[in-house]
Design a protein around this motif. Sequence first.
Motif, mmCIF file in Angstrom:
data_model
loop_
_atom_site.group_PDB
_atom_site.id
_atom_site.type_symbol
_atom_site.label_atom_id
_atom_site.label_comp_id
_atom_site.label_asym_id
_atom_site.label_seq_id
_atom_site.Cartn_x
_atom_site.Cartn_y
_atom_site.Cartn_z
ATOM 1 N N GLU A 31 0.971 -1.481 0.111
ATOM 2 C CA GLU A 31 -0.035 0.152 -0.001
ATOM 3 C C GLU A 31 0.799 1.154 0.067
ATOM 4 O O GLU A 31 0.490 2.286 -0.550
ATOM 5 C CB GLU A 31 -0.951 0.056 1.130
ATOM 6 C CG GLU A 31 -1.767 -0.979 1.178
ATOM 7 C CD GLU A 31 -2.984 -1.144 2.416
ATOM 8 O OE1 GLU A 31 -2.658 -0.592 3.315
ATOM 9 O OE2 GLU A 31 -4.167 -1.710 2.238
ATOM 10 N N ALA A 32 2.140 1.245 0.549
ATOM 11 C CA ALA A 32 2.892 2.288 0.696
ATOM 12 C C ALA A 32 3.580 2.657 -0.756
ATOM 13 O O ALA A 32 4.281 3.529 -0.960
ATOM 14 C CB ALA A 32 4.023 1.966 1.693
ATOM 15 N N TRP A 33 3.465 1.617 -1.542
ATOM 16 C CA TRP A 33 4.230 1.493 -3.006
ATOM 17 C C TRP A 33 3.437 2.557 -3.779
ATOM 18 O O TRP A 33 2.527 2.344 -4.140
ATOM 19 C CB TRP A 33 4.065 0.422 -3.619
ATOM 20 C CG TRP A 33 5.003 0.110 -4.940
ATOM 21 C CD1 TRP A 33 4.656 0.762 -6.178
ATOM 22 C CD2 TRP A 33 6.389 -0.297 -5.087
ATOM 23 N NE1 TRP A 33 5.850 0.303 -6.749
ATOM 24 C CE2 TRP A 33 6.732 -0.175 -6.502
ATOM 25 C CE3 TRP A 33 7.571 -0.688 -4.121
ATOM 26 C CZ2 TRP A 33 8.268 -0.508 -6.859
ATOM 27 C CZ3 TRP A 33 8.722 -1.036 -4.615
ATOM 28 C CH2 TRP A 33 9.065 -0.838 -5.870
ATOM 29 N N PHE A 34 4.199 3.682 -4.331
ATOM 30 C CA PHE A 34 3.628 4.870 -4.862
ATOM 31 C C PHE A 34 4.211 4.794 -6.272
ATOM 32 O O PHE A 34 3.627 5.452 -7.082
ATOM 33 C CB PHE A 34 3.587 5.943 -4.279
ATOM 34 C CG PHE A 34 4.945 6.491 -4.025
ATOM 35 C CD1 PHE A 34 5.515 7.388 -5.030
ATOM 36 C CD2 PHE A 34 5.781 6.041 -2.770
ATOM 37 C CE1 PHE A 34 7.027 7.879 -4.519
ATOM 38 C CE2 PHE A 34 7.044 6.500 -2.778
ATOM 39 C CZ PHE A 34 7.439 7.553 -3.570
ATOM 40 N N LEU A 35 5.145 4.245 -6.693
ATOM 41 C CA LEU A 35 5.932 4.517 -8.266
ATOM 42 C C LEU A 35 5.151 3.878 -9.244
ATOM 43 O O LEU A 35 4.493 2.694 -8.987
ATOM 44 C CB LEU A 35 7.155 3.764 -8.053
ATOM 45 C CG LEU A 35 8.367 4.402 -7.309
ATOM 46 C CD1 LEU A 35 9.634 3.484 -7.232
ATOM 47 C CD2 LEU A 35 8.751 5.942 -7.443
ATOM 48 N N ASP A 36 4.794 4.758 -10.072
ATOM 49 C CA ASP A 36 3.736 4.158 -11.245
ATOM 50 C C ASP A 36 2.493 3.543 -11.027
ATOM 51 O O ASP A 36 2.141 2.739 -11.705
ATOM 52 C CB ASP A 36 4.632 3.367 -12.111
ATOM 53 C CG ASP A 36 5.986 4.003 -12.706
ATOM 54 O OD1 ASP A 36 5.822 5.213 -12.950
ATOM 55 O OD2 ASP A 36 7.074 3.137 -12.666
ATOM 56 N N VAL A 37 1.776 3.926 -9.757
ATOM 57 C CA VAL A 37 0.465 3.380 -9.650
ATOM 58 C C VAL A 37 -0.472 4.363 -9.226
ATOM 59 O O VAL A 37 0.030 5.404 -8.775
ATOM 60 C CB VAL A 37 0.926 2.251 -8.423
ATOM 61 C CG1 VAL A 37 1.699 1.114 -9.087
ATOM 62 C CG2 VAL A 37 1.067 2.692 -6.905
#
Length: 98
Positions: free
Chosen positions: A81-87
């Motif tokens: 959920e903390a992944w924000f690159l390219d999403v």
Amino acid sequence: MNYAQRVILYAPPWDSPKLEAFVEQCIQDKVVLICVIGPDCRRVEDVIDELVVGGGDDPGRFINTTSHPNESIEDVRCLAEAWFLDVDTTLPVQLVTL
């Protein structure tokens, strides 16, 4: 089935025939992140990486992968959920079992 941009995969056996079809569908669906959990998740992550790269001649084939031995599903979900690159961070993380 269409997959979300961020996926948590409960690791199937590393030699599962379902794994290749899953990876190809993820590429078509533009999945950005696959977090692998469960037994033998490191080996499954390596197989996914090999399937994504294939012959290495298509730069459009790319998915970020991580493996999480001995981590709780809650901890892995927090990472995904903390992944924000390219999403699109407003979209949910999807849990997948093959």
